[in-house]
Design a protein around this motif. Structure first.
Motif, PDB file in Angstrom:
ATOM      1  N   VAL A  32      10.644   1.340  -3.503  1.00 23.49           N
ATOM      2  CA  VAL A  32       9.252   0.926  -3.694  1.00 23.49           C
ATOM      3  C   VAL A  32       9.172  -0.587  -3.682  1.00 23.49           C
ATOM      4  O   VAL A  32       9.955  -1.267  -4.354  1.00 23.49           O
ATOM      5  CB  VAL A  32       8.682   1.459  -5.018  1.00 23.49           C
ATOM      6  N   SER A  33       8.243  -1.108  -2.907  1.00 25.44           N
ATOM      7  CA  SER A  33       8.013  -2.554  -2.833  1.00 25.44           C
ATOM      8  C   SER A  33       6.574  -2.841  -3.209  1.00 25.44           C
ATOM      9  O   SER A  33       5.681  -2.041  -2.940  1.00 25.44           O
ATOM     10  CB  SER A  33       8.274  -3.070  -1.415  1.00 25.44           C
ATOM     11  N   TYR A  89      -3.432  -5.578  -4.628  1.00 26.89           N
ATOM     12  CA  TYR A  89      -2.012  -5.328  -4.860  1.00 26.89           C
ATOM     13  C   TYR A  89      -1.635  -4.029  -4.146  1.00 26.89           C
ATOM     14  O   TYR A  89      -2.218  -2.975  -4.388  1.00 26.89           O
ATOM     15  CB  TYR A  89      -1.706  -5.253  -6.351  1.00 26.89           C
ATOM     16  N   LEU A  90      -0.660  -4.153  -3.285  1.00 29.27           N
ATOM     17  CA  LEU A  90      -0.247  -3.050  -2.435  1.00 29.27           C
ATOM     18  C   LEU A  90       1.154  -2.593  -2.791  1.00 29.27           C
ATOM     19  O   LEU A  90       2.041  -3.401  -3.047  1.00 29.27           O
ATOM     20  CB  LEU A  90      -0.281  -3.481  -0.968  1.00 29.27           C
ATOM     21  N   CYS A  91       1.324  -1.289  -2.777  1.00 28.57           N
ATOM     22  CA  CYS A  91       2.624  -0.689  -2.992  1.00 28.57           C
ATOM     23  C   CYS A  91       3.057  -0.043  -1.678  1.00 28.57           C
ATOM     24  O   CYS A  91       2.232   0.573  -0.983  1.00 28.57           O
ATOM     25  CB  CYS A  91       2.523   0.361  -4.100  1.00 28.57           C
ATOM     26  N   PHE A 102       2.211   2.364   3.086  1.00 25.70           N
ATOM     27  CA  PHE A 102       1.473   1.694   2.020  1.00 25.70           C
ATOM     28  C   PHE A 102       0.439   2.616   1.383  1.00 25.70           C
ATOM     29  O   PHE A 102      -0.104   3.506   2.028  1.00 25.70           O
ATOM     30  CB  PHE A 102       0.742   0.465   2.570  1.00 25.70           C
ATOM     31  N   GLY A 103       0.169   2.336   0.116  1.00 22.35           N
ATOM     32  CA  GLY A 103      -0.947   2.967  -0.561  1.00 22.35           C
ATOM     33  C   GLY A 103      -2.236   2.221  -0.251  1.00 22.35           C
ATOM     34  O   GLY A 103      -2.239   1.232   0.502  1.00 22.35           O
ATOM     35  N   GLN A 104      -3.335   2.690  -0.843  1.00 23.87           N
ATOM     36  CA  GLN A 104      -4.640   2.086  -0.585  1.00 23.87           C
ATOM     37  C   GLN A 104      -4.861   0.812  -1.387  1.00 23.87           C
ATOM     38  O   GLN A 104      -5.843   0.105  -1.146  1.00 23.87           O
ATOM     39  CB  GLN A 104      -5.754   3.088  -0.899  1.00 23.87           C
ATOM     40  N   GLY A 105      -3.971   0.537  -2.310  1.00 24.58           N
ATOM     41  CA  GLY A 105      -4.064  -0.729  -3.029  1.00 24.58           C
ATOM     42  C   GLY A 105      -4.875  -0.652  -4.307  1.00 24.58           C
ATOM     43  O   GLY A 105      -5.686   0.262  -4.513  1.00 24.58           O
TER      44      GLY A 105
END
Lengths: 111, 111
Positions: A32-33, A89-91, A102-105
């Motif tokens: 995970v970043s 903030y993005l994962c 990526f997720g939706q943030g």
């Protein structure tokens, strides 16, 4: 497969407060970043977690910290919030040598 | 770092035309990824091309990679209004898998 999920989607905090953002990786991913994206800019790398340890870190102060749990989910913590911490903030999750999704943030606004 | 720098910064074309955007990077990579981002939302993974590949297709997308020039291009054929977004590239390398983004290409499709 739910893909990468982040919570919350939006958050408003006051200067000096602390915030925790959460991320669940895509099924099968172990890395995970976290990234910070200011308006009009590209995402900037904060840090990366693998096997519950921070593997890489970008140029962010120690106010930014994180954690990875045994189920690979992760948290991003920011202490002593500044106005300049307002950002998306993005994962992203990945496995070795695979695509990063990526997720939706989480949109964080510091007032 | 495997920095991605996109060119042009902004591009406006008529619906139905083809859109080409370019990416340059500074150091050797093992793969390069392209992403799309609609305003204020998460990054959507478009395509990954590995360093031993020269061209890759996915639907209306065609990506090329020239490792000797440290550059890549993304071609979107028969553009649609829904293609309006920002496009980013980022390269990674074994043992250094953070994604380093440029400021992206802002693509606008005019109906």
């Amino acid at each position: 497969d739910a893909g990468v999920t982040q919570s919350p989607t939006h958050l408003i905090k006051t200067r000096g407060q602390q915030v925790t953002l959460r991320c669940s990786p895509k099924s099968g991913h172990d890395t995970v970043s976290w990234y910070q994206q200011a308006l009009g800019q590209g995402p900037q790398f904060i840090f990366q977690y693998y096997e519950e340890e921070e593997r890489q870190r970008g140029n962010f102060p120690d106010r930014f910290s994180g954690h990875q749990f045994p189920n690979y989910s992760s948290e991003l913590n920011v202490n002593a919030l500044l106005l300049g911490d307002s950002a998306l903030y993005l994962c992203a999750s990945s496995s070795w040598n695979t695509e990063a999704f990526f997720g939706q943030g989480t949109r964080l606004t510091v007032v | 770092s495997q920095q991605g720098e996109e060119d042009p910064q902004a591009l406006s074309i008529q619906e139905g035309e083809n859109a080409t955007m370019n990416c340059s990077y500074k150091t050797s990579i093992n793969n390069l990824q392209w992403y799309r981002q609609n305003s204020g939302r998460g990054l959507v993974h478009l395509i990954l091309i590995r360093s031993n590949e020269r061209e890759k297709h996915s639907g209306r997308l065609r990506v090329t990679l020239d490792t000797s020039k440290k550059s890549s291009s993304l071609l979107i054929t028969a553009s649609r209004a829904a293609d309006t977004a920002s496009y980013f590239c980022a390269g990674t390398n074994f043992g250094n898998e953070k994604l380093t983004f440029g400021t992206g290409t802002r693509l606008t499709i005019i109906p």
